[in-house]
Write a protein that holds these residues in place. Structure first.
Motif, short mmCIF file in Angstrom:
data_model
loop_
_atom_site.label_atom_id
_atom_site.label_comp_id
_atom_site.label_asym_id
_atom_site.label_seq_id
_atom_site.Cartn_x
_atom_site.Cartn_y
_atom_site.Cartn_z
N THR A 93 0.85 -1.19 0.00
CA THR A 93 0.00 0.00 0.00
C THR A 93 0.89 1.23 0.00
N ARG A 94 0.33 2.33 -0.52
CA ARG A 94 1.06 3.58 -0.59
C ARG A 94 1.50 3.99 0.80
N ARG A 95 2.61 4.65 0.85
CA ARG A 95 3.18 5.02 2.14
C ARG A 95 2.22 5.84 3.00
N ASP A 96 1.49 6.75 2.36
CA ASP A 96 0.60 7.62 3.14
C ASP A 96 -0.63 6.88 3.67
N MET A 97 -0.79 5.62 3.29
CA MET A 97 -1.91 4.83 3.78
C MET A 97 -1.57 4.15 5.11
N ALA A 98 -0.31 4.17 5.44
CA ALA A 98 0.17 3.41 6.59
C ALA A 98 -0.61 3.64 7.90
N PRO A 99 -0.94 4.90 8.23
CA PRO A 99 -1.64 5.09 9.51
C PRO A 99 -2.91 4.26 9.62
N TRP A 100 -3.68 4.19 8.54
CA TRP A 100 -4.94 3.46 8.60
C TRP A 100 -4.74 1.96 8.56
N VAL A 101 -3.79 1.55 7.74
CA VAL A 101 -3.52 0.11 7.67
C VAL A 101 -3.00 -0.38 9.02
N LYS A 102 -2.15 0.43 9.61
CA LYS A 102 -1.60 0.08 10.91
C LYS A 102 -2.71 -0.04 11.94
N LYS A 103 -3.61 0.93 11.86
CA LYS A 103 -4.74 0.96 12.79
C LYS A 103 -5.56 -0.32 12.64
N MET A 104 -5.71 -0.76 11.39
CA MET A 104 -6.51 -1.95 11.14
C MET A 104 -5.86 -3.19 11.74
N PHE A 105 -4.54 -3.26 11.60
CA PHE A 105 -3.85 -4.46 12.11
C PHE A 105 -3.69 -4.42 13.61
#
Lengths: 239, 239, 239
Positions: free
Chosen positions: B74-86
């Motif tokens: 995923t794009r780097r700027d998506m990390a906060p949400w992806v992290k939140k999901m995991f």
């Protein structure tokens, strides 16, 4: 020889019965009575030869068929003909219909299964987190009830077998094990507590007694146990 | 599969599907081997084109080149949400020791750590701590036996995760055996779980007074420490 | 994470990232909970928009609704190549016995193994084990009936395996009356069963009237018979 091919397709006596019913319906509209039972018996003979595991279930059905037939041959009491609850066929018809219901659903599921196998879900993704590296991307969801049960069975399997005759006690005393431990330490200056237990012990009872022996030795300051940090490996050393 | 020639464009679709569906990074050589008339260089070119398309259409992901080949990131700027999901998911694989202890505690609860040790044949202190930390097990009381050791059981969350509402619904050793098949120990002696566990119990009982009393001296501080560290582990991490 | 407002478009990017990164289907509710100022309905709308974009730009994948959530699936026409990639690693299809048992468990859950056996007329132990192993079913509690047997139910993975959103999207078992109803249409198994069993009765004597009488009678006591055969099914069928 054709039996063998067919047999693999039967999922039990009800399945076989349905097959025969269908087969005969196609060939002879007016089913000769004994035919189904007779054909069933023929298959049963082969099943008994080939598939002893499930044969009993087929035999049970054969008995049911014969019982139904016998019941039908008996003169019927001319009471209330509408009351068909007494009809010996009902239970079997009921079971066949019930089975047929779910067999149809199974066919439906199979179609969906076939279709679903054309689609593949995305799997090739890895979340790379700059901050934490410990994530290895493996979900714990792999630990389902089944896996837990499998692991449990494995562990229990490893437990040394119980002696056949439980009346006999394993002759082990704390004194014996104290000696064993000291002898072991004689040859090894410092050993892992775990290794000591594992190498010296092959019965649970001995394990426990050995453990007590070590504690006794500790109390009398003959050995020392130490650990680098909590929950780390424990080392045992002779004083 | 296709007798016609595949267009460049269609091949690119296939490359995309292969990268998305695979569960490990896939190399250009592997991609090329799966698509008719495609060279690794062409596969690499297709990936570049796909990435250009993703960039143009502002997709939230791209194809990254990692050690073994291509993979979706995923794009780097998506990390906060992806992290939140995991986050908050029970992530990370349990070690074999963790799995074993979890299995024993699940199906034998409530159980003391010493009993887990006895079944596994090794010390389970560290593992038990990890399981507590992950909120998979919790302190389920204290044994009324000598030494009154702490007893462990599974958390509500873990039970729910396994698919059952309460401890009573978990399969009992006898049922596990029925489901998993009869146990045979390593040396071929037929043995079942019940016997294995009964044997353990017998052993335990034989020396309960001495063993537990002695064990208490060692185990108590550690268990107390755990109790302090995770006083709310049973209800605290409900997320 | 962001103090600024997120644009609709950017939110759509996040939705895409979450779906592609997740390894389990993610529901709109879950998506909404992870993104600031987003409702489940908006999440659903974003998915629809993404799918439209994928279709326009001829992506080789789409977002499918599966097991109560969203996941990325490869396009149907990509299957030959993906299959080639997974060659030898793809899970086998379910056996007929497996499908039958699944059909029963799906619509009668939670259900005990004995009840599955009763409907199939054959022992389902091995099949149940396989289904557990494949995580298509799981232990779903314990019956309150005699013997308190374990009950089984289907898993989310089952829905995922079949690629359907929920059980409602699966073909439902027909009512027994409906299978019986096929009698009037002149084809179907219900008729065959009755014919065959009526045949059993007549033993060469022409009595079509009796056969019909028997047929009429079957439907009536059927519920009674069912209730007797499956004493626990009434509290078992929660839905």
């Amino acid at each position: 020889m054709s039996y063998r091919i067919h047999l693999q397709n039967f999922d039990g006596p009800l399945d076989l019965l349905l097959f025969l019913i269908r087969k005969n319906e196609v060939d002879v509209y007016d089913i000769p009575v004994a035919t189904i039972t007779q054909q069933y018996m023929e298959y049963l003979g082969v099943i008994e030869m080939l598939d002893l595991d499930n044969a009993s279930e087929y035999i049970l059905m054969a008995a049911t068929l014969i019982r139904v037939k016998a019941a039908l041959l008996l003169p019927k009491p001319e009471l209330d003909d509408d009351d068909d609850a007494d009809d010996p066929r009902h239970e079997l018809v009921q079971r066949l219909l019930e089975y047929q219901r779910f067999k149809e659903v199974a066919d439906g599921l199979e179609e969906i299964e076939t279709e679903s196998r054309h689609f593949f879900r995305s799997l090739n993704y890895k979340f790379e987190d700059d901050e934490s590296e410990e994530e290895d991307g493996v979900e714990q969801s792999e630990v389902g009830m089944y896996e837990l049960m499998a692991v449990f069975v494995d562990v229990i399997k490893r437990v040394p077998p119980v002696t056949e005759h439980m009346v006999e006690r394993i002759p082990v005393t704390i004194e014996d094990q104290t000696k064993v431990v000291l002898e072991f330490l004689e040859n090894n200056k410092q050993v892992l507590f775990r290794d000591l237990l594992l190498t010296q012990v092959n019965e649970k009872i001995i394990l426990i007694v050995t453990f007590i022996a070590i504690l006794e030795l500790m109390k009398s300051r003959k050995v020392t146990l130490n650990q680098n940090k909590p929950f780390a490996e424990i080392w045992i050393r002779k004083n | 599969m296709d007798s016609q020639e595949l267009t460049e464009e269609y091949k690119r679709h296939i490359v995309e599907a292969l990268i998305i569906a695979n569960d490990v990074p896939i190399s250009e050589a592997k991609i090329a081997s799966l698509i008719e008339d495609m060279t690794p260089a062409q596969a690499k070119k297709a990936v570049d084109e796909l990435n250009a398309e993703y960039s143009d259409s502002q997709r939230a992901f791209f194809i990254a080149r990692v050690a073994g080949g291509f993979q979706i990131n995923t794009r780097r700027d998506m990390a906060p949400w992806v992290k939140k999901m995991f986050k908050g998911r029970m992530r990370g694989r349990l070690s074999q020791a963790g799995l074993e202890s979890l299995a024993i505690i699940t199906f034998q609860q409530p159980i003391s750590r010493v009993e887990v040790d006895a079944i596994r044949g090794v010390n389970s202190g560290g593992v038990v701590k990890t399981l507590l930390e992950r909120n998979l097990i919790t302190i389920a009381g204290r044994s009324s036996g000598p030494g009154k050791p702490l007893l462990y059981g599974t958390t509500k969350e873990f039970l729910r995760y396994l698919g059952v509402d309460d401890i009573k619904s978990l399969p009992k050793p006898k049922e596990i055996e029925e489901i998993m098949g009869k146990l045979t120990t390593g040396d071929g002696v037929g043995e079942n779980i019940i016997e294995a566990l009964a044997g353990l119990e017998d052993d335990g009982v034989d020396n309960s007074s001495e063993a537990t009393a002695a064990v208490d001296g060692v185990a108590a501080p550690e268990e107390k420490a755990q109790a302090q560290t995770h006083p709310e582990s049973d209800n605290g991490q409900t997320e």
